[in-house]
Design a protein around this motif. Structure first.
Motif, mmCIF file in Angstrom:
data_model
loop_
_atom_site.group_PDB
_atom_site.id
_atom_site.type_symbol
_atom_site.label_atom_id
_atom_site.label_comp_id
_atom_site.label_asym_id
_atom_site.label_seq_id
_atom_site.Cartn_x
_atom_site.Cartn_y
_atom_site.Cartn_z
ATOM 1 N N ILE A 74 0.809 -1.226 0.000
ATOM 2 C CA ILE A 74 0.000 0.000 0.000
ATOM 3 C C ILE A 74 0.844 1.280 0.000
ATOM 4 N N TYR A 75 2.078 1.214 0.505
ATOM 5 C CA TYR A 75 2.961 2.370 0.324
ATOM 6 C C TYR A 75 4.405 1.977 0.587
ATOM 7 N N ALA A 76 5.302 2.789 0.046
ATOM 8 C CA ALA A 76 6.738 2.668 0.307
ATOM 9 C C ALA A 76 7.175 3.929 1.035
ATOM 10 N N GLY A 77 7.992 3.758 2.070
ATOM 11 C CA GLY A 77 8.460 4.901 2.840
ATOM 12 C C GLY A 77 9.932 5.166 2.604
ATOM 13 N N TYR A 78 10.291 6.421 2.600
ATOM 14 C CA TYR A 78 11.697 6.814 2.454
ATOM 15 C C TYR A 78 11.937 8.045 3.314
ATOM 16 N N GLU A 79 13.219 8.356 3.532
ATOM 17 C CA GLU A 79 13.560 9.421 4.460
ATOM 18 C C GLU A 79 14.646 10.308 3.871
ATOM 19 N N THR A 80 14.256 11.530 3.528
ATOM 20 C CA THR A 80 15.240 12.546 3.150
ATOM 21 C C THR A 80 15.635 13.239 4.450
ATOM 22 N N TRP A 81 15.141 14.457 4.694
ATOM 23 C CA TRP A 81 15.351 15.015 6.041
ATOM 24 C C TRP A 81 14.146 14.757 6.929
ATOM 25 N N LYS A 82 13.022 14.358 6.292
ATOM 26 C CA LYS A 82 11.840 13.892 7.011
ATOM 27 C C LYS A 82 11.374 12.596 6.362
ATOM 28 N N LYS A 83 10.560 11.852 7.082
ATOM 29 C CA LYS A 83 9.995 10.638 6.515
ATOM 30 C C LYS A 83 8.838 10.986 5.585
#
Length: 628
Positions: free
Chosen positions: A283-292
């Motif tokens: 249902i989703y993919a999460g990634y983190e730049t300076w925030k999630k």
């Protein structure tokens, strides 16, 4: 993106905030920052009729259950010696839970009904670690567990009946299995084997068959299963095989071939992926730049999050639990200034009910903002981090506390951090850096930290501090360094090899000797020993390097005051060696504050010990950084 972050940071610093009420004088009690969460670890029962959570009572953590409407509450556990470490619903009316282990006692696996009846111990073996393989409501009263009872170095897979207590061996570990996976029906279907350098994904069509290798790759290329397809012929996994950044992929269980890349991000790793058993899809993919952030793979889920964001603006939102039909949810929120809250959310009617604040003692209006920064290292690498400036102070010429993270293959993240806010409230700027070797920025950035624990990783920290001095943010005469675990090693390393930079340093469970670190690794880490040799170094082949960068051999270089905290039962840091390290410093008349807690492990678990440590840290920093 990096330039924009720096311009934004400098703008914040240059804007005078002296016209606002000076909250820096509002010293918040230490215990307010480090209280156990008022209520946490909320879970919804599969039928959606109950919620469970953990709550402290008499300095220990216990399980409570409430009806969905909140009208009835039952306390399920009341152990005065050990807190609850983890719990989950195993059916509509029963909960499985683990207690915190101690040096003298195993954690134990227990079950109890939601009304508090039929409480029973399911597993209890001396000197045995328990890992749950099953992570969802169980089938036919059975859960899968992994135990290192037979051999402390490996975990065998078992099926445990939660009603009868019958424990059945499913697969005896041949010595190289490091992870087991079950499918949605509770069948043991997949495993990962390792020879210490190479990892092999194993699969079987049914529990009647033997595991067969699917693919093999060097440990630098990671494949982490997330969920099975409906026919169990494919898995969804996070993988950086044949690419720099971790991506969400669909993988054939028989051939090992990638069917497709579901999502990848060009800047950072995909760090999480959520599979919906109810929808039978990712249902989703999460990634983190300076925030999630999230990349949605289902329109209805995207719409639900949009509704939640409208109800809970200006916060980070996470679904932490749901019922089996995925119509009732536990929502957790947080910001950099707010430890957050928990809510009940019913999708039908878009109804949101607040359950609890994580820490009601914290007023977000008195907390400091955590800002993203980036800078160039001496060898041209771009490194990201965070800077938190104390409220009510001009953003120049500030006393600075450098906080290297542990791991070291983890990372700092944006969000509420009790240590950071505690230090900022005491008037310090707090600097957190994701030096090379940190996870989340791709394979190349991670590998750049191999065998650099005492080299370029520490240079990255030093370069960041010098950058803050050059930007006139940090007062070069008032800089301290504090960290735990690998961060503690970094603090001691900084005191040894940057004696003119740091006026003091604090190490909480920090290692002092790389030789001992590898010699004393717990038995269940030994399958990874060859990997440690490649990432940290080989104590024989790299003996000169180990000696050159291990603080225990360089006490003669330390001139600044030191605070050291450690548990007597720490499995990762040798207490005798730490004692000797402290003795050597005292012999040389270096000011040392030493906090040794009997019975504690790598981190202090008893609240009273935690509070004592932070009170000592406060006095130590105030004395040595001469707060004005």
């Amino acid at each position: 993106m990096h330039d924009l972050k720096n311009y934004f940071l400098l703008f914040i610093i240059l804007v005078s905030i002296s016209c606002t009420r000076d909250k820096s004088s509002d010293k918040i009690p230490v215990e307010n920052f480090f209280k156990a969460a008022f209520k946490t670890s909320f879970h919804v029962s599969p039928d959606g009729n109950y919620i469970s959570y953990l709550k402290p009572d008499n300095n220990r953590i216990h399980i409570y259950v409430e009806t969905w409407d909140g009208k009835n509450t039952t306390q399920l556990t009341c152990d005065s010696n050990r807190s609850i470490a983890y719990h989950l619903w195993i059916n509509n009316h029963e909960i499985l839970y683990l207690k915190n282990g101690t040096a003298e006692a195993d954690p134990g696996l227990f079950a109890v009904r939601s009304d508090g009846s039929n409480k029973r111990e399911l597993l209890s073996f001396a000197k045995t670690r328990i890992r749950l393989i099953t992570s969802q409501p169980v089938k036919d009263n059975n859960v899968l567990v992994a135990l290192n009872q037979r051999d402390s170095t490996v975990f065998d897979a078992y099926r445990l009946n939660i009603q009868t207590g019958k424990l059945s061996l499913l697969v005896k570990n041949p010595g190289n299995i490091t992870q087991w996976y079950s499918d949605t029906e509770g069948k043991l279907r997949m495993a990962i084997a390792s020879d210490g350098v190479n990892e092999t994904l194993l699969y079987r069509n049914s529990e009647k068959e033997a595991f067969k290798p699917v693919l093999t790759n060097n440990f630098k290329a990671s494949i982490s299963p997330v969920g099975f397809s409906k026919d169990n012929r494919c898995i969804y996994a996070l993988s950086n095989k044949n690419r720099d950044k971790m991506a969400l992929v669909e993988l054939d269980c028989v051939t090992g071939k990638e069917h497709r890349i579901i999502y990848s991000n060009p800047e950072v790793d995909v760090s999480e992926a959520v599979f919906s058993a109810n929808k039978d899809k990712m249902i989703y993919a999460g990634y983190e730049t300076w925030k999630k952030e999230r990349y949605y793979l289902d329109d209805s889920v995207k719409a639900m999050y949009s509704r939640l964001e409208a109800l809970l603006p200006n916060t980070q939102i996470k679904v932490s639990s749901s019922d089996a039909s995925e119509s009732k949810f536990i929502i957790q929120t947080y910001t950099d200034k707010d430890p957050g809250s928990f809510y009940l959310y019913t999708e039908k009617g878009n109804k949101l009910v607040k359950l609890s604040d994580v820490n009601p003692s914290i007023d977000a209006n008195n907390m400091a903002a955590m800002k993203p920064i980036s800078y160039k290292t001496r060898d041209g690498l771009t490194v990201d981090g965070y800077l938190t400036l104390p409220v009510g102070k001009k953003g120049t010429n500030l006393p600075l506390v450098v906080m290297p993270h542990g791991g070291p293959d983890s990372r700092n993240s944006w969000g509420y951090n009790s240590e950071v806010q505690f230090l900022a409230n005491r008037g310090y700027a707090v600097f957190q850096v994701n030096f090379r070797g940190s996870k989340g920025y791709g394979k190349e950035f991670w590998i750049a930290g191999f065998k650099e624990w005492g080299g370029k990783m520490q240079n990255d920290i030093t370069d960041g501090v010098r950058w803050l001095i050059s930007e006139k943010i940090a007062d070069s005469t008032r800089i301290g360094i504090y960290g735990s675990s690998f961060g503690g090693y970094s603090a001691l390393h900084g005191l040894c090899f940057q004696p003119d930079l740091y006026k003091c340093g604090a190490s909480y469970s920090g290692l002092t000797n790389l030789f001992t670190y590898l010699k004393d690794i717990p038995p269940y880490y030994r399958p990874y020993l060859q990997m440690f040799y490649e990432t940290v170094g080989n104590p024989e082949a790299d003996a000169d390097y180990f000696r050159a960068v291990s603080p225990v051999f360089h006490t003669d270089k330390i001139r600044s005051p030191v605070l050291i905290a450690q548990g007597s039962r720490d499995p990762r840091v040798n207490m005798n060696e730490t004692n000797q390290f402290v003795k050597e410093l005292k012999k040389r008349e270096v000011p040392v504050t030493y906090i040794l807690k009997e019975g504690e492990g790598h981190f202090f678990k008893k609240p009273e010990n935690k509070l004592e440590f932070y009170r000592e840290l406060e006095k130590f920093l105030e004395k040595n950084l001469r707060m004005e």
